[in-house]
Write a protein that holds these residues in place. Structure first.
Motif, PDB file in Angstrom:
ATOM      1  N   GLY B 162       0.559  -1.311  -0.380  1.00 45.87           N
ATOM      2  CA  GLY B 162      -0.229  -0.406  -0.107  1.00 45.87           C
ATOM      3  C   GLY B 162       1.041   1.358  -0.612  1.00 45.87           C
ATOM      4  N   HIS B 163       1.981   1.248   0.008  1.00 47.31           N
ATOM      5  CA  HIS B 163       3.003   2.371   0.345  1.00 47.31           C
ATOM      6  C   HIS B 163       3.605   1.711  -0.914  1.00 47.31           C
ATOM      7  N   ARG B 164       3.854   2.946  -1.610  1.00 47.06           N
ATOM      8  CA  ARG B 164       4.318   2.765  -3.362  1.00 47.06           C
ATOM      9  C   ARG B 164       5.964   2.871  -2.665  1.00 47.06           C
ATOM     10  N   ASN B 165       6.378   3.765  -2.563  1.00 49.73           N
ATOM     11  CA  ASN B 165       7.746   3.878  -1.811  1.00 49.73           C
ATOM     12  C   ASN B 165       8.525   3.557  -1.232  1.00 49.73           C
ATOM     13  N   ILE B 166       7.996   2.118  -0.269  1.00 52.95           N
ATOM     14  CA  ILE B 166       8.979   1.279   0.712  1.00 52.95           C
ATOM     15  C   ILE B 166       9.208   0.060   0.236  1.00 52.95           C
ATOM     16  N   ARG B 167      10.508  -0.294   0.689  1.00 53.52           N
ATOM     17  CA  ARG B 167      11.180  -1.247   0.608  1.00 53.52           C
ATOM     18  C   ARG B 167      11.690  -2.495   0.809  1.00 53.52           C
ATOM     19  N   CYS B 168      11.385  -3.780   1.037  1.00 59.27           N
ATOM     20  CA  CYS B 168      11.746  -4.314   1.971  1.00 59.27           C
ATOM     21  C   CYS B 168      12.924  -5.481   1.193  1.00 59.27           C
ATOM     22  N   HIS B 169      14.425  -5.453   2.663  1.00 59.49           N
ATOM     23  CA  HIS B 169      15.030  -6.503   1.875  1.00 59.49           C
ATOM     24  C   HIS B 169      15.339  -7.437   3.475  1.00 59.49           C
ATOM     25  N   SER B 170      16.165  -8.297   2.711  1.00 59.83           N
ATOM     26  CA  SER B 170      16.526  -9.042   4.431  1.00 59.83           C
ATOM     27  C   SER B 170      18.298  -8.996   4.847  1.00 59.83           C
ATOM     28  N   GLY B 171      18.903  -9.324   5.327  1.00 56.68           N
ATOM     29  CA  GLY B 171      20.354  -9.420   4.976  1.00 56.68           C
ATOM     30  C   GLY B 171      20.567 -10.364   6.492  1.00 56.68           C
ATOM     31  N   SER B 172      21.328 -10.759   6.260  1.00 56.33           N
ATOM     32  CA  SER B 172      22.418 -11.530   7.865  1.00 56.33           C
ATOM     33  C   SER B 172      23.097 -11.337   8.835  1.00 56.33           C
ATOM     34  N   SER B 173      23.288 -11.458  10.080  1.00 52.98           N
ATOM     35  CA  SER B 173      23.535 -11.281  10.822  1.00 52.98           C
ATOM     36  C   SER B 173      25.270 -10.852  10.913  1.00 52.98           C
ATOM     37  N   GLU B 174      25.800 -11.221   9.918  1.00 50.73           N
ATOM     38  CA  GLU B 174      27.406 -10.969   9.875  1.00 50.73           C
ATOM     39  C   GLU B 174      27.028  -9.843   9.130  1.00 50.73           C
ATOM     40  N   GLU B 175      26.100  -9.739   7.853  1.00 50.35           N
ATOM     41  CA  GLU B 175      26.481  -8.064   7.115  1.00 50.35           C
ATOM     42  C   GLU B 175      25.461  -6.811   8.257  1.00 50.35           C
ATOM     43  N   ARG B 176      24.934  -7.340   9.150  1.00 45.92           N
ATOM     44  CA  ARG B 176      24.614  -6.210  10.104  1.00 45.92           C
ATOM     45  C   ARG B 176      25.706  -5.762  11.034  1.00 45.92           C
ATOM     46  N   ALA B 177      26.408  -7.093  11.230  1.00 46.27           N
ATOM     47  CA  ALA B 177      27.759  -6.382  12.634  1.00 46.27           C
ATOM     48  C   ALA B 177      28.691  -5.767  11.810  1.00 46.27           C
ATOM     49  N   GLU B 178      28.969  -5.880  10.396  1.00 40.31           N
ATOM     50  CA  GLU B 178      29.751  -5.460   9.356  1.00 40.31           C
ATOM     51  C   GLU B 178      29.158  -3.909   9.841  1.00 40.31           C
ATOM     52  N   ALA B 179      27.973  -3.842   9.358  1.00 46.69           N
ATOM     53  CA  ALA B 179      27.675  -2.425   9.049  1.00 46.69           C
ATOM     54  C   ALA B 179      27.382  -1.710  11.034  1.00 46.69           C
ATOM     55  N   LEU B 180      26.860  -2.406  11.859  1.00 42.18           N
ATOM     56  CA  LEU B 180      27.044  -1.489  12.870  1.00 42.18           C
ATOM     57  C   LEU B 180      28.444  -1.265  13.364  1.00 42.18           C
ATOM     58  N   GLU B 181      29.233  -2.217  12.831  1.00 41.25           N
ATOM     59  CA  GLU B 181      30.737  -1.723  13.122  1.00 41.25           C
ATOM     60  C   GLU B 181      31.418   0.084  12.797  1.00 41.25           C
ATOM     61  N   LEU B 182      30.009   0.262  11.758  1.00 40.53           N
ATOM     62  CA  LEU B 182      30.628   2.252  10.646  1.00 40.53           C
ATOM     63  C   LEU B 182      29.719   2.248  11.361  1.00 40.53           C
ATOM     64  N   GLY B 183      28.852   2.016  12.824  1.00 39.34           N
ATOM     65  CA  GLY B 183      27.804   2.999  13.318  1.00 39.34           C
ATOM     66  C   GLY B 183      26.400   2.696  11.566  1.00 39.34           C
ATOM     67  N   LEU B 184      26.340   2.422  11.102  1.00 39.51           N
ATOM     68  CA  LEU B 184      25.500   2.541   9.751  1.00 39.51           C
ATOM     69  C   LEU B 184      24.135   1.360   9.478  1.00 39.51           C
TER      70      LEU B 184
END
Lengths: 160, 269
Positions: B162-184
């Motif tokens: 119902g929201h044309r400009n919302i995107r959904c994705h998924s990722g792994s915990s490892e990727e999330r951890a790498e992102a967290l290290e950069l504060g992103l």
């Protein structure tokens, strides 16, 4: 903690000893019941081992004397009754020999235990010192003074 | 003391005996106390065991309840992340950038079901403002890849529908951890990886403060492609991992895995 059987055995074995010490100190049968409960409950809860029967008896005597002192020290003790009431409860008929008991009861409290332990239980001064946690010389002094008082009290000084 | 005297003492005190009633009362009293003590000992042991069990249950229950098992990162310009426990309830809300922290502080979504929480967040003025223009919101579900991951992703997609400009994705915990290290957030981290390849001067801080739309535009510009706008005909398209499509059954919401930034840019133009 000791078992019920051990508790009953101790009551049978030491009840008379506890009773006599109570007689020396207390003038109240209800207090005697309290002392019995206190002493034998302490015995039941006592976790240490006794070397022999003599050691056990000395422990009972010591605990009884302390319990009597604690009770008498309690200023707020509500129960009071006469010596006659106590003797009535105890079922003791006044006979010649009760004169000795009365003489001991008439002594100031600090002399009573020494006299009782020396003359009736036949402990020597060193043993009395150990039981009462007193110096042997103090025991001798107390005994000497008690003798004098008893001599005056008992007719002809036969009590000594 | 002569013998007569001794005998007098002996006999006087020998006559004193503990009354039978006194002995019986004492024995009864001791028996009562021993029974009570044994009972209280049993009760104490039971109470101690019960208390230990309770502690274990409380400790274990608290751990199960308060430990996030899946995370949903929400990126518009406010960038924040919801920690979801195994009972699908929000147990943590954390802002990644300044706007995200401000938004996280104003939200009261802890202990809410994650779908209700998402709806509340999407309805926030600051988020709506972005979405009403040509802003783009991404919802990224990360976890250990279990069944809950898939369920939450499906739940998130239904919120995005119902929201044309919302995107959904998924990722792994490892990727999330790498992102967290950069504060992103994971979405911004993926953008950072792509952008830094094309422009090594780009910093994680820079990426953190840009809106998702700005990031996408910059990627498009650097890769020599035109501006990507949501609703350019591909928004309802759903990208599954390894390019698998799921038929776009999620209305306006899009879904994908991996570095969809570059991939999607290609498709969109």
């Amino acid at each position: 903690m000791r078992s019920e059987e051990e508790a009953n055995r101790a009551v049978e074995r030491y009840a008379d000893t506890v009773r006599r010490i109570c007689m020396v100190h207390l003038k109240n049968y209800a207090d005697t019941e309290d002392i019995f409960q206190t002493v034998f409950l302490k015995y039941v809860l006592h976790s240490g081992a006794f070397e022999n029967e003599e050691h056990e008896k000395a422990w009972i005597i010591r605990v009884t004397i302390n319990a009597c002192r604690d009770l008498l020290r309690n200023f707020f003790r509500s129960r009071t009754s006469s010596l006659e009431d106590w003797q009535e409860k105890a079922g003791e008929e006044k006979e010649d020999y009760s004169e000795v008991v009365e003489a001991v009861q008439s002594l100031p409290p600090k002399y009573r235990d020494v006299v009782y332990l020396y003359y009736y239980e036949e402990y020597d001064a060193a043993e009395i010192g150990r039981i009462l946690h007193k110096n042997v010389n103090t025991v001798y002094t107390l005994l000497a003074r008690a003798r004098k008082m008893l001599k005056t009290r008992l007719t002809g000084g036969d009590g000594e | 003391m002569n013998d007569q005297g001794k005998n007098q003492w002996k006999e006087a005190f020998d006559r004193i005996h503990a009354e039978e009633a006194l002995k019986e009362h004492t024995k009864e009293y001791l028996a009562r106390r021993l029974r009570r003590r044994a009972a209280s000992g049993r009760w104490r042991r039971f109470a101690a065991a019960a208390a230990c069990l309770l502690l274990v249950f409380l400790g274990g229950g608290s751990y199960l309840y308060f430990t996030p098992t899946v995370y949903i990162a929400i990126d518009v310009n406010p960038s924040l992340e919801l920690g979801i426990n195994r009972f699908d309830q929000v147990v943590s809300v954390e802002g990644y950038n300044e706007d995200g922290q401000t938004l996280a502080a104003s939200l009261h979504v802890r202990f809410m079901n994650y779908q209700e929480a998402l709806e509340e967040i999407i309805a926030q003025d600051s988020v709506e403002e972005y979405l009403s223009g040509d802003g783009l919101l991404t919802l990224t579900v990360t976890g250990n890849g279990g069944a809950q991951n898939e369920e939450v992703l499906a739940g998130v997609e239904s919120c995005a529908a119902g929201h044309r400009n919302i995107r959904c994705h998924s990722g792994s915990s490892e990727e999330r951890a790498e992102a967290l290290e950069l504060g992103l957030s994971l979405e911004r981290y993926r953008a950072y990886l792509i952008l830094s390849e094309q422009d090594p001067s780009v910093t994680p801080e820079e990426i953190g403060e840009m809106s998702i739309r700005e990031i996408r535009d910059r990627i498009a510009a650097l890769s020599g492609q035109g501006t990507i706008l949501p609703g350019d005909g591909e928004d309802s398209e759903t990208h599954r991992e390894h390019g698998e499509e799921d038929g776009g059954s999620h209305g306006g919401g899009g879904r994908g895995h991996g570095h969809r930034w570059g991939q999607e840019g290609g498709e969109e133009n």
